[in-house]
Write an enzyme that holds these catalytic residues in place. Structure first.
Site, PDB file in Angstrom:
ATOM      1  N   GLY A 178     -22.010  10.122   0.718  1.00  0.00           N
ATOM      2  CA  GLY A 178     -22.716   8.850   0.775  1.00  0.00           C
ATOM      3  C   GLY A 178     -22.048   7.795  -0.081  1.00  0.00           C
ATOM      4  N   GLY A 179     -22.864   7.096  -0.870  1.00  0.00           N
ATOM      5  CA  GLY A 179     -22.339   6.018  -1.704  1.00  0.00           C
ATOM      6  C   GLY A 179     -21.349   6.483  -2.748  1.00  0.00           C
ATOM      7  N   GLY A 413      13.766  -5.440  11.731  1.00  0.00           N
ATOM      8  CA  GLY A 413      12.711  -5.875  10.818  1.00  0.00           C
ATOM      9  C   GLY A 413      12.466  -4.897   9.700  1.00  0.00           C
ATOM     10  N   ALA A 414      12.764  -3.613   9.939  1.00  0.00           N
ATOM     11  CA  ALA A 414      12.557  -2.617   8.891  1.00  0.00           C
ATOM     12  C   ALA A 414      13.512  -2.849   7.726  1.00  0.00           C
ATOM     13  CB  ALA A 414      12.739  -1.215   9.465  1.00  0.00           C
TER      14      ALA A 414
END
Length: 523
Positions: A178-179, A413-414
């Site tokens: 949960g939290g 681009g790498a």
């Protein structure tokens, strides 16, 4: 009052104090402690004692209890409630630590527990001291309702305030549901224990009720799931002891806060050591795989590489090491996993790591051998553009020394993304066999010489001839060096010595950034 009476009264008060402290140390009682041990788990206090230097722990809020009007908790009181908190030392350096006590109400977080953790986080920021959280909690204390939820909210806010100010490390040593999961998720590093720890927002029972899907706790949120698939956890270990030892090791590379330099140790390795076998690790054939960690291990100080996020996105290696005793962050493409391509997970992993190093003044050494970004419909539709931009943003905004070594290839681009000169790297080196190009030679000639290849008597022979010519004329390190995008082409054996000298030179690097609240990294 006579002296004897005063002494008797003092003894009475001291006995009460000792009894109360003994009650606090007892946690939820012998039966609960026994059950904890039967699960193969240490208690909160045993964990703290194992983690910290012997005798260094100083506890605070020992007698804090939940409020008497908490619905459904009855009259039973637990001194200290379900968390043990305080400060101590690791290798002589101060740290703050809290440990959920699963023997007390399942380690659940209510108002009192949250107040103790928040006090600890405030002390961490005020005093510039790292925080370690040992998590073993069932989540929010249901009986305390919105008080428990508000307690979590205040913890999360303090985790956020402390981010980039002091290192925050989490160990998941039992359930974290949960939290409870969001506090570790907001910290810098999360370690888990195989078979005994799990993290999930909603457990298997809820999932089955809502979706009909049946899944075990281990498959849903165990160490394997979070270190290989989700990337939520950085490392997993076979025992609690191993996980706690790893935290001690990790801290040895880190400064106490963002205003301090990383610790430097007396090196046991020669800073001028030359490794004439280093270059033989990397095959000249750009398609042949190898283990980049073998390169890292031989460049950095002996036995100093500490990898993080090893099982997640293995096509990018991240970790800490030392060069002449100085702590550095290491980022490297891994050709033995997906040819070292950059995909969504690798970009996120790298960006997160680079930003941590920059926040805490750790120089970054980047080893490049990358053919490009991972192609595919799934990658494009899942946002490789946006996720790849995170790595660009992280390197471009970094103000720490950036040292880059291209081992074999850097395409498209790498090339840009992996700490290129244009992104702000301070020193860029290439090994003699390195290739820099918009795309690989085979792809380039297929575009540029398509007709010539088609008209050739033997297209494949012609293609290979053009590839060889392209590689010799364009895709080599000397073209990049001529333009100043590479500072020097170096022999592999000289890599260690060159990096160490650069670290010394750039140790005083300062870069002013334009005034702004913060950048908008493409999350």
């Amino acid at each position: 009052m006579t002296h004897d009476q005063q002494y008797a009264d003092l003894e009475t008060h001291l006995k009460e104090l000792r009894d109360r402290k003994a009650a606090a140390r007892a946690g939820g009682g012998e039966d609960k402690v026994r059950a904890q041990h039967e699960r193969g788990k240490m208690t909160a206090r045993e964990r703290i004692d194992f983690l910290l230097d012997e005798g260094s722990f100083v506890e605070f809020d020992t007698f804090v209890e939940h409020r008497s009007d908490n619905f459904g908790l009855g009259e039973r009181r637990y001194p200290g409630d379900a968390v043990v908190a305080g400060y101590g030392e690791i290798d002589g350096r101060q740290v703050l630590v809290f440990a959920h006590d699963f023997t007390v109400l399942g380690g659940s977080v209510g108002e009192a527990v949250a107040n103790k953790v928040n006090k600890l986080l405030d002390k961490a920021v005020d005093n510039g001291i790292p925080v370690i959280g040992l998590n073993d909690s069932g989540g929010a204390r249901i009986q305390e309702g919105i008080d428990a939820l508000d307690g979590f909210a205040r913890i999360f806010r303090r985790n956020t305030d402390a981010s980039g100010v002091v290192p925050q490390i989490s160990a998941i040593l039992g359930p974290c549901a949960g939290g409870s999961v969001y506090s570790p998720a907001l910290t810098d590093f999360t370690f888990m224990v195989e078979g005994n720890s799990n993290m999930f927002i909603t457990g298997p029972d809820v999932i089955e009720t809502v979706t009909g899907e049946q899944v075990s706790k281990e498959a849903l949120g165990g160490a394997a799931a979070h270190t290989t698939k989700s990337g939520v956890a950085h490392n997993a270990y076979r025992s609690e002891e191993a996980a706690l030892d790893a935290i001690r090791t990790l801290l040895s590379y880190l400064p106490s806060n963002n205003m301090s330099d990383p610790p430097r140790i007396d090196p046991a390795d020669d800073p001028d050591r030359l490794d004439h076998e280093l270059g033989t690790i990397v095959p000249t054939n750009p398609k042949k795989p190898y283990d980049v960690k073998a390169v890292i291990d031989r460049v950095v100080d002996l036995d100093s590489f500490f990898e993080v996020h090893e099982r997640f996105a293995p096509n990018l290696v991240t970790g800490f090491a030392r060069l002449d005793g100085r702590s550095v962050g290491v980022v490297a493409n891994q050709p033995r996993a997906n040819a070292g391509t950059l995909d969504i997970d690798a970009a996120e992993k790298g960006a997160r790591f680079v930003r941590f190093c920059d926040a805490f003044n750790l120089p970054i050494v980047t080893f490049v051998d990358v053919p490009g970004f991972m192609p595919g419909t799934d990658q494009e539709h899942d946002g490789i553009i946006r996720h790849g931009a995170k790595l660009i943003h992280a390197y471009a905004e970094a103000t720490v020394p950036l040292l880059t070594v291209t081992l074999r290839k850097a395409y498209g681009g790498a090339y840009i993304v992996m700490a290129s000169k244009g992104l702000g790297a301070d020193a860029n080196y290439a090994w003699p066999q390195a290739e820099f190009a918009v795309m690989g030679p085979r792809g380039a000639v297929s575009v540029l010489n398509r007709q010539e290849i088609a008209n050739a008597a033997d297209p494949e022979v012609k293609r290979q001839e053009l590839i060889d010519n392209y590689r010799e004329e364009f895709a080599n390190p000397y073209q990049a060096a001529k333009r100043g995008y590479v500072d020097d082409v170096i022999e592999p054996s000289e890599t260690r010595r060159r990096l160490i000298r650069d670290l010394e030179f750039y140790a005083g690097k300062r870069r002013e950034t334009p005034p702004k609240k913060h950048g908008n990294i493409p999350l």
